[in-house]
Design an enzyme around this catalytic site. Structure first.
Site, PDB file in Angstrom:
ATOM      1  NE  ARG A  91      -2.543  -0.802   3.259  1.00  0.00           N
ATOM      2  CZ  ARG A  91      -3.257  -1.343   4.313  1.00  0.00           C
ATOM      3  NH1 ARG A  91      -4.555  -1.298   4.148  1.00  0.00           N
ATOM      4  NH2 ARG A  91      -2.714  -1.831   5.121  1.00  0.00           N
ATOM      5  CE  LYS A 112       0.607 -19.576  10.249  1.00  0.00           C
ATOM      6  NZ  LYS A 112       1.073 -19.871  11.968  1.00  0.00           N
ATOM      7  CG  ASP A 134       3.230 -26.151   7.474  1.00  0.00           C
ATOM      8  OD1 ASP A 134       4.172 -25.830   7.958  1.00  0.00           O
ATOM      9  OD2 ASP A 134       2.215 -26.751   7.994  1.00  0.00           O
ATOM     10  CG  HIS A 135       7.807 -21.824   8.599  1.00  0.00           C
ATOM     11  ND1 HIS A 135       6.741 -21.628   9.426  1.00  0.00           N
ATOM     12  CD2 HIS A 135       8.971 -21.884   9.546  1.00  0.00           C
ATOM     13  CE1 HIS A 135       7.006 -21.487  10.724  1.00  0.00           C
ATOM     14  NE2 HIS A 135       8.311 -21.889  10.861  1.00  0.00           N
ATOM     15  CE  LYS A 184      10.635 -25.173  11.507  1.00  0.00           C
ATOM     16  NZ  LYS A 184      11.563 -24.033  12.248  1.00  0.00           N
ATOM     17  CD  GLU A 191       6.778 -20.666  19.611  1.00  0.00           C
ATOM     18  OE1 GLU A 191       7.412 -19.743  18.764  1.00  0.00           O
ATOM     19  OE2 GLU A 191       5.441 -20.648  19.416  1.00  0.00           O
ATOM     20  CG  ASP A 195       0.445 -19.459  15.793  1.00  0.00           C
ATOM     21  OD1 ASP A 195       0.448 -19.102  14.650  1.00  0.00           O
ATOM     22  OD2 ASP A 195       1.342 -19.336  16.587  1.00  0.00           O
ATOM     23  CG  HIS A 229       3.693 -25.112  11.952  1.00  0.00           C
ATOM     24  ND1 HIS A 229       3.544 -24.816  10.710  1.00  0.00           N
ATOM     25  CD2 HIS A 229       3.927 -23.803  12.438  1.00  0.00           C
ATOM     26  CE1 HIS A 229       3.703 -23.598  10.335  1.00  0.00           C
ATOM     27  NE2 HIS A 229       3.813 -22.928  11.620  1.00  0.00           N
ATOM     28  CE  LYS A 286       2.931 -18.110  20.064  1.00  0.00           C
ATOM     29  NZ  LYS A 286       4.211 -17.997  18.987  1.00  0.00           N
ATOM     30  CE  LYS A 295      11.889 -22.193  18.482  1.00  0.00           C
ATOM     31  NZ  LYS A 295      10.765 -21.614  17.633  1.00  0.00           N
TER      32      LYS A 295
END
Ligand code: BG6
Length: 516
Positions: free
Chosen positions: A70, A176, A205-206, A210, A244, A263, A268, A368, A373
């Site tokens: 934008r 996503k 889907d990252h 991996k 995490e 999420d 994932h 979270k 992690k």
């Protein structure tokens, strides 16, 4: 088991049909347009990934970038912004010459995504690149925007005729979340597939990009020794954890309407489950792999209302301390409504009802602001049928455990029982392990590098197919609905802990959550 990387690369071709899928498709010359090019994801992940691909010489000779968003900006200002993003977030310190070359032709098209003019400007920019190259270049549209814009952009690309190009391929990469319910995902698929064919669509889907996730397939399908054990006869339960320590940072706007189940688990973690549970595909091609994953998802029954309290648990973090630092509770985070009931922790027990897995619980949990992690898959084998040692001797005997750690300290570890040296017979668990860092001295590429390159190649193996994404929602939707209509707020857990005590409730007798 400590391994070292072989000095000569192992051959990937041979009699094994699995290796055929590993042959690389060429990367065609491409014009890549990023919608949302000035946004967070683009700055932190996409632009640095492009740089690292350029650094490795992996981009095609003719590669052009168009940024769209934008804000009003000139081409030159966009190039500067992209360069700064790479300097700030690239995993490598950028080489000035490579960086300058990557963005020297980059164009910027400002506008709102519902304006036909924007698409006319995009077409012009892409045509100019084609004329310069004296050929039609492939086109790839990356939708890195808020999800509400996905149908708007796709619809406009279709209306303006940008969905096909004679003599070249047109592809669309969609970030996503792909819908927030089954109904939305079905509708979004309908909209996308009314403009593009499935082979043109790359749903991100990252996790699939991996290295460690791809290694699950290598581990399972290139080693003969585990496959005979990989079933209900030998495996007792499987725990998949994505914990995490961080909170939600500045993402309250997105996170509060999503929550932990949407999420992480819907996408994932169900993908991780599929990688662990799927049958060996005949070939590692996009459709063979995805057919096997969809079969796993179809073998998981959608949770019945009456079963949900006993198989799914949510939680929300309260004030606490992580790594010795005091942190606020979720509802005290900036941008989070005071009475929010969004879950920041979710755990679910699923079963894959097929011959291989019937009766084996798959426990998935994420949260979270947990103690640390860690993303791992722990496969617990059944205990041995009989221990002949005397009582004291057998105290340290635990069932074998195979842990695939995705992050941090990527690697695989196998827990065995061993004898403690000494006069008496006493047992203790020991670990055989291989760590990525020490076995392969190279830095793993970021997931986005692999995924962007695969999309430019037209290889959809690591992207979610339409039926797959819907099958994922079919499993998760009933739980979300039950939670949304429950009068009870999510139980609280202290930030820095391992989650709500209620999580124990979904474990079968004799099972325990692994420490976080
Ligand atoms: C994203 C989620 O998809 O994955 C984030 O939206 C989460 O909330 C992230 O933090 C985790 O990814 P990774 O690669 O750090 O495990």
């Amino acid at each position: 088991m400590s391994t070292t990387a072989p000095s000569t690369p192992p051959e990937v071709v041979g009699d094994n049909p699995l290796s055929e899928g590993l042959e690389r498709l060429p990367v065609h010359p491409t014009n890549l347009a990023i919608f949302g090019a000035t946004g967070d994801l683009s700055n932190r992940k996409l632009l640095p990934a492009l740089y690292n691909l350029a650094h490795d010489g992996a981009l095609p000779e003719r590669f052009n970038l168009v940024g769209i968003s934008r804000s009003e900006m000139t081409d030159e200002e966009f190039r500067k912004l992209a360069t700064e993003a790479v300097r700030k977030y690239s995993r490598r310190t950028p080489d000035d010459a490579v960086l300058a070359r990557l963005f020297e032709n980059a164009r910027y098209v400002p506008g709102t995504f519902d304006q036909p003019d924007l698409y006319a400007g995009l077409e012009q920019a892409m045509q100019a690149f084609d004329e310069d190259a004296h050929q039609r270049l492939n086109r790839c549209f990356y939708l890195s925007t808020a999800p509400t814009f996905f149908p708007v952009i796709v619809g406009n690309l279709g209306e303006q005729g940008l969905n096909r190009l004679e003599g070249a391929e047109v592809r669309v990469i969609i970030e996503k979340p792909f819908g927030t319910t089954l109904e939305e995902a079905v509708e979004l698929n309908r909209q996308v597939l009314s403009v593009f064919d499935e082979h043109q669509v790359f749903r991100i889907d990252h996790y699939l990009g991996k290295e460690t996730v791809q290694n699950i397939m290598a581990f399972r399908f290139a080693n003969g020794m585990f496959e005979p054990l990989w079933n209900r006869n030998y495996i007792d339960n499987i725990q998949i954890t994505a914990a995490e320590d961080l909170g939600i940072g500045t993402r309250a706007g997105y996170y509060d309407s999503a929550g932990a189940m949407r999420d992480l688990i819907q996408n994932h973690m169900l993908q991780l489950l599929c990688h662990v549970a799927m049958e060996p595909p005949v070939k590692l091609t996009a459709d063979d792999v995805r057919n096997e994953k969809v079969k796993v998802l179809h073998a998981i029954a959608a949770p019945a209302d009456a079963d949900i309290p006993g198989m799914a648990v949510r939680g929300q973090y309260a004030h606490g301390a992580v790594g010795g630092v005091e942190v606020p509770g979720y509802t005290e985070e900036e941008g989070v409504p005071e009475h929010s009931r969004t879950e920041t922790y979710a755990a679910i027990r699923l079963e894959v009802d097929n011959w291989r897995w019937a009766g084996v619980p798959f426990y998935l949990r994420t949260g979270k602001r947990l103690a640390r992690k860690v993303t791992e898959i722990a496969v617990a084998l059944r205990p041995v049928p009989h221990l002949g040692f005397e009582r004291e001797g057998s105290l340290g005997a635990h069932p074998n455990l195979l842990v695939m750690t995705l992050q941090p300290g990527e690697g695989v570890s196998l827990q065995l029982a061993a004898r403690i040296p000494g006069a008496r017979m006493r047992l203790t668990p020991v670990h055989m392990e291989y760590l990525y860092d020490t076995s392969f001295m190279s830095q793993s590429p970021d997931a986005y590098e692999r995924l962007i390159l695969d999309a430019l190649r037209g290889d959809a193996t690591l992207f979610t197919r339409s039926d797959e994404v819907e099958a994922q929602w079919r499993i998760i939707d009933p739980v979300l609905e039950a939670w949304a209509s429950s009068p009870e707020p999510p139980p609280r857990y202290r930030a820095g802990s391992s989650g709500p005590a209620e999580a124990e409730r979904i474990l079968q007798p004799g099972h325990r959550w692994r420490a976080i």
